[in-house]
Design an enzyme around this catalytic site. Structure first.
Site, PDB file in Angstrom:
ATOM      1  N   HIS A  82       0.853  -1.189   0.000  1.00 55.67           N
ATOM      2  CA  HIS A  82       0.000   0.000   0.000  1.00 55.67           C
ATOM      3  C   HIS A  82       0.888   1.237   0.000  1.00 55.67           C
ATOM      4  O   HIS A  82       1.955   1.238   0.604  1.00 55.67           O
ATOM      5  CB  HIS A  82      -0.923   0.020   1.222  1.00 55.67           C
ATOM      6  N   ASP A 161     -13.823   3.001   6.615  1.00 61.63           N
ATOM      7  CA  ASP A 161     -12.826   3.699   5.791  1.00 61.63           C
ATOM      8  C   ASP A 161     -13.454   4.182   4.488  1.00 61.63           C
ATOM      9  O   ASP A 161     -13.085   5.247   3.978  1.00 61.63           O
ATOM     10  CB  ASP A 161     -11.621   2.799   5.489  1.00 61.63           C
ATOM     11  N   ARG A 168     -12.706  12.684   3.880  1.00 60.00           N
ATOM     12  CA  ARG A 168     -11.398  13.361   4.053  1.00 60.00           C
ATOM     13  C   ARG A 168     -10.916  13.931   2.727  1.00 60.00           C
ATOM     14  O   ARG A 168     -10.277  14.982   2.686  1.00 60.00           O
ATOM     15  CB  ARG A 168     -10.374  12.382   4.641  1.00 60.00           C
ATOM     16  N   SER A 183      -6.462   4.634   8.366  1.00 62.44           N
ATOM     17  CA  SER A 183      -7.113   4.334   7.091  1.00 62.44           C
ATOM     18  C   SER A 183      -6.398   3.186   6.386  1.00 62.44           C
ATOM     19  O   SER A 183      -7.022   2.199   5.961  1.00 62.44           O
ATOM     20  CB  SER A 183      -7.092   5.600   6.219  1.00 62.44           C
ATOM     21  N   LYS A 187      -7.572  -1.149   6.375  1.00 68.89           N
ATOM     22  CA  LYS A 187      -7.801  -1.905   5.123  1.00 68.89           C
ATOM     23  C   LYS A 187      -6.872  -3.112   5.045  1.00 68.89           C
ATOM     24  O   LYS A 187      -7.277  -4.200   4.672  1.00 68.89           O
ATOM     25  CB  LYS A 187      -7.527  -1.008   3.892  1.00 68.89           C
TER      26      LYS A 187
HETATM   27  N1  URA Z   1      -4.043   5.814   1.465  1.00 65.69           N
HETATM   28  C1  URA Z   1      -5.090   5.417   2.238  1.00 65.69           C
HETATM   29  O1  URA Z   1      -5.617   4.335   2.051  1.00 65.69           O
HETATM   30  N2  URA Z   1      -5.526   6.249   3.188  1.00 65.69           N
HETATM   31  C2  URA Z   1      -4.968   7.450   3.418  1.00 65.69           C
HETATM   32  O2  URA Z   1      -5.418   8.150   4.309  1.00 65.69           O
HETATM   33  C3  URA Z   1      -3.889   7.857   2.624  1.00 65.69           C
HETATM   34  C4  URA Z   1      -3.439   7.028   1.638  1.00 65.69           C
END
Ligand code: URA
Length: 441
Positions: A82, A161, A168, A183, A187
């Site tokens: 990620h 999320d 956001r 966040s 995930k």
């Molecule tokens: N990627 C995400 O999944 N969440 C964030 O807040 C920033 C980048």
């Protein structure tokens, strides 16, 4: 629960108890807390931060808002990557099929465009028919069958999320270590991973531009991952210029497919290989980084990674013709070449004006309800440090109309500066694990 009281306490630097975070998130997901109160709370967190126990409670509450993927009996390690958010960053589109072709399982839950950055889901949805809203059982069955699935948050998977991320995006509340960490990690922990690599961006186009905050974010996420039993490593990478050439949804898919054919820009391939090698080593599939890199090079050379990408597109309802014919992707009707206004050395290709330029062209959102135009964006071949002649082509603008072309030109005027000398951050600067931190460059 009096939500205005929680907002006021956070605004004044107080701490919310784990039970309050749990109750608040559950009420928000159920629609009993309105977006305006949640955005006020997020802004208070941006300013005040979260105590470590609050961050754990928020992450747990977000994780508990949905189901977790489970992998009983699976015959491969389950891994994922990620990024903290960048411009032109299409490494996820490469890594999911490359890693699946290397024999690991990749249940990749991604996000949409966030702030000035692009999002993997918006890129994938540029492929006609591609469905990112998979059910839990569809996602797990697909991963077991072809090694990877690329999906978004749904009512079933990471619903907290899903709502918070969209909120956001349009309320100026992205740039916060605890909000980003909760966040991302909610995930990733929902995916039931054995190993995770985090691409933590630094530089002017990152949400957290300076090194200290980027490294702090990496450490925070590693601690959350390791505490949950997921081997977590972070690589800090440069986001002071876009990654690769293409910025914009369909354009990035096209570049990712070219990269899967072995024709990717050098910077994109360096970051992709570094992240992929971390995962193959962490998963025990490769003995060391050179062996992992050789394996990744082989799945590109043999076409196995490209075939895995085709299988993912087909499995998720997308038109597989795009793999062989990029013209089947959405095309912008207007194009214009952007040329160097003077001779000299490229000093900057600033990602923020580029990312905002993509949004202005229609390729991102300014309001929750906005649709995204998949076709628009930029292909910018200029890189910092490159010497250019006057009138040399530096970029192509892809727009819906003449007004879009003009807006694109303004964005490039702001992003690209030409002078005497250009300096860029090292592409890979730090490698951080639970045990140590290495400075790579
Ligand atoms: N990627 C995400 O999944 N969440 C964030 O807040 C920033 C980048």
């Amino acid at each position: 629960m009096l939500v205005s009281g929680l907002i006021e306490r956070k605004r004044d630097g107080g701490v919310l108890a784990p039970g309050e975070w749990r109750e608040l998130l559950a009420a928000y997901v159920a629609g009993r807390v309105p977006d305006y109160q949640m955005s006020a709370l997020c802004m208070a967190v941006v300013w005040r931060g979260l105590a470590p126990e609050e961050l754990r409670a928020l992450t747990d509450a977000m994780l508990a808002s949905g189901a977790r993927l489970t992998w009983e009996g699976i015959d491969r390690p389950v891994v994922d990557k990620h990024s903290t958010g960048g411009v032109g960053d299409k490494t996820s589109l490469l890594l999911a099929p490359m890693l699946a072709a290397c024999g690991v399982a990749v249940p990749m839950i991604s996000g949409r465009g966030l702030g000035h950055t692009g999002g993997t889901l918006d890129k994938l949805e540029a492929i006609p028919g591609f469905r990112t809203a998979l059910t839990l059982s569809e996602a797990t069955a697909q991963v077991r069958r072809i090694g990877a699935a690329m999906l978004g948050q749904t009512d079933e998977i990471c619903p907290a999320d899903r709502k918070l991320y969209a909120l956001r995006d349009v309320t100026g509340t992205v740039a916060s270590v605890p909000l980003i960490a909760a966040s991302i990690m909610s995930k990733k922990l929902a995916e039931g991973l054995d190993a995770l690599v985090l691409d933590v961006k630094r530089g002017s186009g990152a949400f957290l531009a300076d090194d200290a905050r980027a490294i702090g974010l990496a450490r925070t996420m590693i601690a959350l991952g390791e505490a949950a039993g997921c081997r977590t490593v972070a690589v800090v990478t440069a986001m002071d210029r876009p990654l690769g050439f293409a910025c914009g949804n369909a354009l990035e898919v096209e570049e990712a497919i070219a990269a899967l054919r072995g024709e990717g820009p050098a910077d994109l391939m360096t970051v992709t290989r570094a992240l992929g090698a971390e995962l193959l080593c962490a998963a025990g599939v490769a003995a060391d980084s050179p062996a992992a890199q050789a394996r990744l090079a082989e799945v590109l050379r043999s076409g196995a990674a490209l075939e895995r990408f085709r299988a993912i597109v087909e499995a998720q309802g997308g038109n597989p013709a795009i793999v062989d014919d990029p013209a089947a992707l959405p095309q912008a009707p207007c194009r214009a070449v952007y040329e160097a206004p003077v001779a000299g050395v490229i000093m900057t290709v600033a990602p923020r004006p580029i990312g905002h330029g993509v949004i202005t062209l229609g390729g991102g959102r300014t309001r929750l309800e906005d649709d995204v135009d998949p076709a628009v964006g930029f292909v910018i071949t200029a890189k910092p440090g490159q010497r250019v002649a006057r009138d040399e082509p530096l970029a192509t603008i892809h727009a819906r109309d003449d007004a879009g072309l003009a807006a694109g030109r303004r964005a490039l005027d702001e992003a690209i500066t030409i002078g005497e000398a250009g300096a860029a951050l090292p592409l890979l600067s730090h490698r951080i694990t639970a045990r140590w931190e290495e400075v790579l460059a």
